[in-house]
Motif scaffolding. Sequence first.
Motif, mmCIF file in Angstrom:
data_model
loop_
_atom_site.group_PDB
_atom_site.id
_atom_site.type_symbol
_atom_site.label_atom_id
_atom_site.label_comp_id
_atom_site.label_asym_id
_atom_site.label_seq_id
_atom_site.Cartn_x
_atom_site.Cartn_y
_atom_site.Cartn_z
ATOM 1 N N UNK A 277 0.787 1.397 1.084
ATOM 2 C CA UNK A 277 0.644 0.212 0.235
ATOM 3 C C UNK A 277 1.998 -0.356 -0.182
ATOM 4 N N UNK A 278 2.916 0.505 -0.599
ATOM 5 C CA UNK A 278 4.220 0.021 -1.060
ATOM 6 C C UNK A 278 5.000 -0.644 0.073
ATOM 7 N N UNK A 279 5.007 -0.013 1.231
ATOM 8 C CA UNK A 279 5.735 -0.600 2.359
ATOM 9 C C UNK A 279 5.104 -1.921 2.791
ATOM 10 N N UNK A 280 3.790 -1.989 2.772
ATOM 11 C CA UNK A 280 3.101 -3.214 3.180
ATOM 12 C C UNK A 280 3.398 -4.349 2.206
ATOM 13 N N UNK A 281 3.389 -4.037 0.916
ATOM 14 C CA UNK A 281 3.708 -5.051 -0.091
ATOM 15 C C UNK A 281 5.141 -5.547 0.089
ATOM 16 N N UNK A 282 6.054 -4.632 0.352
ATOM 17 C CA UNK A 282 7.446 -5.028 0.551
ATOM 18 C C UNK A 282 7.618 -5.858 1.818
ATOM 19 N N UNK A 283 6.891 -5.508 2.868
ATOM 20 C CA UNK A 283 6.966 -6.284 4.113
ATOM 21 C C UNK A 283 6.492 -7.714 3.883
ATOM 22 N N UNK A 284 5.410 -7.867 3.138
ATOM 23 C CA UNK A 284 4.913 -9.209 2.858
ATOM 24 C C UNK A 284 5.920 -10.010 2.038
ATOM 25 N N UNK A 285 6.544 -9.364 1.064
ATOM 26 C CA UNK A 285 7.536 -10.058 0.239
ATOM 27 C C UNK A 285 8.723 -10.516 1.079
ATOM 28 N N UNK B 225 12.395 1.282 2.667
ATOM 29 C CA UNK B 225 11.781 0.284 1.786
ATOM 30 C C UNK B 225 10.519 -0.306 2.407
ATOM 31 N N UNK B 226 10.579 -0.552 3.701
ATOM 32 C CA UNK B 226 9.392 -0.997 4.423
ATOM 33 C C UNK B 226 9.547 -0.662 5.894
ATOM 34 N N UNK B 227 8.429 -0.619 6.588
ATOM 35 C CA UNK B 227 8.458 -0.400 8.037
ATOM 36 C C UNK B 227 7.221 -1.032 8.651
ATOM 37 N N UNK B 228 7.324 -1.345 9.920
ATOM 38 C CA UNK B 228 6.189 -1.820 10.706
ATOM 39 C C UNK B 228 6.224 -1.107 12.050
ATOM 40 N N UNK B 229 5.099 -0.556 12.434
ATOM 41 C CA UNK B 229 4.948 0.066 13.742
ATOM 42 C C UNK B 229 3.893 -0.753 14.479
ATOM 43 N N UNK B 230 4.324 -1.432 15.540
ATOM 44 C CA UNK B 230 3.482 -2.420 16.212
ATOM 45 C C UNK B 230 3.230 -1.972 17.643
ATOM 46 N N UNK C 133 -2.252 -3.043 17.429
ATOM 47 C CA UNK C 133 -2.283 -2.219 16.226
ATOM 48 C C UNK C 133 -1.027 -2.461 15.401
ATOM 49 N N UNK C 134 -1.211 -2.469 14.080
ATOM 50 C CA UNK C 134 -0.088 -2.592 13.148
ATOM 51 C C UNK C 134 -0.269 -1.539 12.064
ATOM 52 N N UNK C 135 0.775 -0.763 11.816
ATOM 53 C CA UNK C 135 0.733 0.211 10.736
ATOM 54 C C UNK C 135 2.134 0.363 10.164
ATOM 55 N N UNK C 136 2.305 1.322 9.273
ATOM 56 C CA UNK C 136 3.613 1.632 8.704
ATOM 57 C C UNK C 136 3.887 3.119 8.897
ATOM 58 N N UNK C 137 5.133 3.507 8.709
ATOM 59 C CA UNK C 137 5.457 4.932 8.709
ATOM 60 C C UNK C 137 4.708 5.604 7.559
ATOM 61 N N UNK C 138 4.303 6.838 7.776
ATOM 62 C CA UNK C 138 3.481 7.557 6.802
ATOM 63 C C UNK C 138 4.359 8.472 5.944
#
Length: 265
Positions: free
Chosen positions: A13-21, A173-178, A188-193
């Motif tokens: 959730x935190x990484x996703x929120x930061x990615x959107x920002x 702070x954020x990540x995207x794994x595409x 697929x889109x996710x973030x580091x766990x």
Amino acid sequence: MLHENVLMADIDVDQWRNAQALLLRSAKGCRRLVLIHEAGRVLKLRHTQALPVRGPVTVVEDPHQVAKDLYEANQDDVDFVVVMERDAVDSYFAQVQDAWTIEEDLDDYVRKTYAALESFPDGIVTYPGPARETLGLQWRLGASYDEIHAAVRAYVRPQSSVVLGVESDGVLWTSLVIDFDADLRVTSVTTADPSQMDIHGTSAELAERVAAWAEESGKAVSLALLLTHEAATAFLAAAGAQKSEILTKSLANGDALMSRGTASL
């Protein structure tokens, strides 16, 4: 470029929120004046934060001039003004709903929804800037869709994954794994766990750690790039040749690290 059934799962959730920002600007988050009228008769005029509106309007004859005048009278309190004719809005939503097909790539459909705003040049008006570039969610990428598509074709192998990360104060702070399929469509889109890897460390440590985590998860990583928050912000704000110059400089001074892929970006 987006598969019609993109999987989005196991997202932090935190990484996703930061990615959107970092990557998106939302019209809903902006201070705005909204005017709704019906064939020129004003039905509603209000500030989204309930602030007083200077220069009240009762009749809309020229929606573009009205939007400009309202913005100039209230520019200290607003980011933009939108003037909408009620029937035009109804027609717009009917048009975009009728345009959707289940087989279509999601990004193609989304692009159509924004392009459709141009079919109502007097019915859906924003100022400053056209409705297509103002309403909804707007990317902060500093690149066009075609430029991004070309970059994917140039640097991403079919049926592989791209890992992108941003470090700030020693934390991922954020990540995207595409993930991409054989046709280079995003599947697929996710973030580091954070429950499976340590998200604290130097940029070099994090760059290697995130890529290794993705590979241990069964992904074939064709590109892994991590930037500091400052470098990522500068890179996204740049356009054209300047974007390449900033990335090259960041790679040279350690503000960006590529743990997988080619350094000749």
